[in-house]
Motif scaffolding. Structure first.
Motif, short mmCIF file in Angstrom:
data_model
loop_
_atom_site.label_atom_id
_atom_site.label_comp_id
_atom_site.label_asym_id
_atom_site.label_seq_id
_atom_site.Cartn_x
_atom_site.Cartn_y
_atom_site.Cartn_z
N HIS A 10 0.82 -1.21 0.00
CA HIS A 10 0.00 0.00 0.00
C HIS A 10 0.85 1.26 0.00
N ALA A 11 0.29 2.31 -0.58
CA ALA A 11 0.99 3.60 -0.62
C ALA A 11 1.19 4.14 0.79
N ASN A 12 2.35 4.70 1.01
CA ASN A 12 2.67 5.36 2.28
C ASN A 12 3.64 6.49 1.95
N ASP A 13 3.09 7.62 1.58
CA ASP A 13 3.92 8.73 1.11
C ASP A 13 4.90 9.20 2.17
N GLY A 14 4.47 9.20 3.40
CA GLY A 14 5.37 9.65 4.47
C GLY A 14 6.58 8.76 4.61
N LEU A 15 6.35 7.44 4.57
CA LEU A 15 7.45 6.49 4.68
C LEU A 15 8.38 6.59 3.47
N LEU A 16 7.78 6.72 2.28
CA LEU A 16 8.58 6.81 1.06
C LEU A 16 9.47 8.06 1.09
N ASP A 17 8.91 9.19 1.54
CA ASP A 17 9.70 10.41 1.67
C ASP A 17 10.82 10.22 2.69
N GLN A 18 10.50 9.57 3.80
CA GLN A 18 11.49 9.37 4.85
C GLN A 18 12.65 8.51 4.35
N MET A 19 12.33 7.43 3.64
CA MET A 19 13.37 6.57 3.09
C MET A 19 14.21 7.32 2.05
N GLY A 20 13.55 8.13 1.23
CA GLY A 20 14.28 8.90 0.24
C GLY A 20 15.17 9.96 0.85
N ASN A 21 14.68 10.62 1.87
CA ASN A 21 15.47 11.67 2.51
C ASN A 21 16.68 11.11 3.26
N ALA A 22 16.61 9.83 3.64
CA ALA A 22 17.76 9.22 4.31
C ALA A 22 18.96 9.13 3.38
N ILE A 23 18.72 9.16 2.07
CA ILE A 23 19.82 9.10 1.10
C ILE A 23 19.83 10.37 0.24
N ARG A 24 19.40 11.48 0.82
CA ARG A 24 19.37 12.75 0.11
C ARG A 24 20.74 13.14 -0.43
N HIS A 25 21.80 12.76 0.31
CA HIS A 25 23.16 13.10 -0.12
C HIS A 25 23.50 12.54 -1.50
N ARG A 26 22.86 11.43 -1.86
CA ARG A 26 23.12 10.83 -3.17
C ARG A 26 22.48 11.62 -4.29
N GLY A 27 21.43 12.37 -3.98
CA GLY A 27 20.72 13.12 -5.00
C GLY A 27 20.10 14.37 -4.42
N PRO A 28 20.91 15.41 -4.22
CA PRO A 28 20.38 16.63 -3.59
C PRO A 28 19.59 17.52 -4.54
N ASP A 29 19.52 17.17 -5.84
CA ASP A 29 18.92 18.07 -6.82
C ASP A 29 17.42 17.87 -7.02
N GLY A 30 16.85 16.82 -6.42
CA GLY A 30 15.42 16.64 -6.60
C GLY A 30 14.91 15.33 -6.02
N LEU A 31 13.59 15.31 -5.72
CA LEU A 31 12.92 14.12 -5.19
C LEU A 31 11.77 13.78 -6.12
N GLY A 32 11.67 12.50 -6.50
CA GLY A 32 10.56 12.05 -7.33
C GLY A 32 10.00 10.75 -6.80
N CYS A 33 8.66 10.63 -6.73
CA CYS A 33 8.03 9.44 -6.14
C CYS A 33 6.89 8.94 -7.03
N TYR A 34 6.61 7.66 -6.87
CA TYR A 34 5.48 7.03 -7.57
C TYR A 34 4.87 5.99 -6.63
N SER A 35 3.53 5.97 -6.54
CA SER A 35 2.82 4.96 -5.77
C SER A 35 1.52 4.63 -6.48
N ASP A 36 1.18 3.34 -6.52
CA ASP A 36 -0.08 2.96 -7.14
C ASP A 36 -0.87 1.97 -6.28
#
Length: 627
Positions: A10-36
């Motif tokens: 199931h979609a969990n935007d908060g968790l997906l953002d949290q996981m992505g932000n944990a590796i923000r150093h790898r990609g500081p130029d932008g965040l992109g997400c997809y959930s269906d």
């Protein structure tokens, strides 16, 4: 270049953002997400190619295929032209990200075989309800996953997976045990139970039917090419130059790492000749408080400046001290999420370079391709020595030219033969940081007793060597390094320590065409008459001065052996104090204290003991951070 993560369910935007932000150093130029509601994908972007329209996730025209990925496809322009000829429509004229979904549409999952690059890809086919996780041939870009039978969680770094509520945090003793021998955890295991590293050249398929692993590539050393030595040298020059040219293609400024040695010198020289503007180059200087103690790196630093001057680069020399090592060690360990005792030099050099550029070329992979390490230097001499011993000859009866560079060290070869019996596995085992018997001295029986009694590391090496395909002893050694040491250590630390600063490292020596060709050549071309990397040195003639080409290899490593006895001594004894060790159940405090006493009592030092001590120090700091 990016960091990616995701999970099924199931979609969990908060968790997906949290996981992505944990590796923000790898990609500081932008965040992109997809959930269906069935799959969740996230990308942290470092924009290097097509900064405007190359964002992620990417999708096909009818939104049935989505992908996030980390890496670079160097042959993307020719592949885009090919697909346009087949009727595919692209919204961007040069996006290697958009290329992936169109390649999948055209060729299915085997599209990966057409890619020349470094990549970790997560591709979701909505119609098939199938997720594919794909890692590049040599393992340049990392990808980890957790699968519990129904759910899958994946990420470029373990730290993102640890945030997912389905993962029951548990330490993996098997993986920790391998660390003490290899200075890094041996993949596919990780330091965390049920979290795995996807192996190089592998596709993981996740669907309703479960999980499946498929190997699409492994380094091959057969059949052996019949090219003459001069032909091989010319082909290597051509392939390497083209590999450098492809890796200069970017929409941002690219620099080079320039250590002063052969590998980075060739890359910098070729890159400078192909670039239409002066490049930036970066060299690391290891400093010490002890008068004159530069760990024999003064010549490398001077040679880097010479090469930079000849290539007209904008050259920067960055200092690194023992105090830097102390203050940054915990940060370095956090980059890996696992215990790691190999070189941290890339962390400090990347920290300086990223303020100027987003990507650099490096010489990574040349040693593992052409033969440089002690185990490769020993390959032919030990083979000959073993054959002569089996025939009842003494060292005095042997042809010294076949023992080069150990012609005057027959006692050394005899000792190795007595230990190994001429076995490639036993010889490789002896060259590890710690054998099973040595680990029995320092590791607790409570946690590691069963692994010690089974001689798990020796069994691990036997399993690796049983699958090698090389036709001669040197190529088998190179195959062993390319499938273990290269992805688990060299490329692991290169990626983690550079991406922690948002810096991409591109390695021309790991171009798939060059790798395939060099691996097809006989070992006698690679180390010749005791000369390591003979093929590459011949290919470098005319590009670099002979004294740089044929200088003794120093290695891109900090002078830990030098510092342990001086600036790092107090830090080491505090980190490995009995009270610190007894906080965790892994080590024997009395044995570690005896080791420290023996090392510091010897005024001349002991490099072998120093390696073990640094291994234990890094492990102790990892325990403090993660256990």
């Amino acid at each position: 270049m990016c960091g990616i993560c995701g999970f099924s369910g199931h979609a969990n935007d908060g968790l997906l953002d949290q996981m992505g932000n944990a590796i923000r150093h790898r990609g500081p130029d932008g965040l992109g997400c997809y959930s269906d509601g069935r799959m969740n994908l996230c990308s942290r972007r470092l924009s290097i190619v097509d900064p405007v329209s190359g964002g992620q996730p990417v999708e096909n025209e009818d939104s049935t295929v989505f992908a996030v990925w980390n890496g670079e496809i160097y042959n993307y322009r020719s592949l885009i032209t090919e697909l346009k000829g087949k009727g595919h429509l692209f919204s961007s004229d040069h996006s290697d990200s958009e290329l992936i979904v169109h390649l999948y549409e055209e060729y299915g999952i085997r599209f990966v075989e057409k890619l020349n690059g470094m990549f970790a890809i997560a591709l979701w086919d909505r119609n098939k309800e199938c997720l594919y996780l794909i890692r590049d041939r040599m393992g340049v870009k990392p990808l980890f996953y957790y699968y519990n039978g129904t759910e899958i969680v994946f990420a470029s770094e373990i730290k993102s997976i640890l945030l997912h509520p389905s993962y029951p945090k548990k330490i993996n003793a098997n993986a920790l045990y391998s660390y003490f021998s290899f200075q890094a955890v041996s993949s596919p295991e990780t330091a965390f139970w049920d979290i795995y590293a996807l192996r190089p050249g592998t596709i993981l398929t996740f669907a309703a039917s479960g999980k499946k692993l498929t190997r699409y590539f492994a380094p091959s050393f057969s059949p052996v090419s019949k090219d003459s030595l001069p032909t091989a040298i010319e082909k290597i020059r051509f392939l390497l130059k083209d590999a450098v040219k492809l890796r200069l293609d970017a929409d941002v400024e690219i620099g080079t790492f320039l250590s002063g040695g052969l590998d980075s010198g060739i890359v910098t020289t070729l890159a400078s000749s192909l670039a239409d503007h002066p490049l930036r180059s970066y060299c690391l200087e290891h400093e010490s408080r002890r008068p004159g103690a530069f760990y024999q790196k003064e010549k490398d630093t001077a040679n880097a400046a010479r090469t930079a001057n000849a290539c007209h680069t904008i050259h920067t020399t960055a200092p690194m001290t023992a105090s830097d090592m102390i203050s940054e060690l915990d940060t370095v360990i956090r980059c890996f999420d696992q215990p790691f005792a190999a070189s941290a030099s890339t962390w400090f050099l990347s920290g300086r370079a990223h303020s100027d550029v987003k990507a650099v070329l490096s010489g990574d992979g040349a040693d593992e391709l052409f033969g440089s390490y002690p185990l490769q230097q020993l390959a032919f001499p030990m083979q000959y020595f073993s054959q002569m011993k089996a025939n009842g000859l003494s060292p005095a009866d042997m042809d010294p030219t076949l023992l080069v560079p150990f012609s005057d060290r027959s006692d050394f070869l005899a000792n190795l033969y007595d230990y190994s019996g001429g076995s490639e596995v036993r010889l490789s085992y002896r060259m590890l940081n710690m054998t099973d018997d040595e680990k029995a001295l320092f590791l607790s029986d409570e946690v590691f007793g069963e692994l010690i009694s089974k001689k798990q590391t020796l069994l691990q090496l036997r399993e690796i060597f049983s699958s090698l395909s090389g036709a001669d002893v040197l190529n088998r050694s190179l195959e062993y390094f390319q499938t273990s040491f290269l992805p688990d250590q060299v490329l692991s630390y290169t990626d983690a320590l550079s991406m922690a600063h948002g810096l991409e490292i591109r390695s021309p020596f790991l171009d798939c065409r060059l790798v395939d060709y060099v691996n097809s050549l006989p070992g006698s071309y690679k180390i010749r008459n005791g000369e390591t990397k003979y093929l590459l040195k011949q290919a470098a003639k005319g590009l670099l001065p002979d004294d740089i080409i044929f200088q003794k290899k120093e290695g891109f490593i900090p002078p830990i052996h030098d510092w342990l006895r001086t600036e790092l001594k107090e830090f080491v004894t505090d980190t490995l104090s009995p009270s610190a060790i007894l906080r965790y159940p892994f080590l024997k405090a009395d044995a570690v204290q005896f080791l420290l006493h023996k090392y510091y009592r010897d005024p001349t030092g002991n490099d072998y003991l120093a390696d073990i001590i640094w291994n234990l120090v890094c492990f102790a700091r990892w325990c403090e951070l993660y256990v």
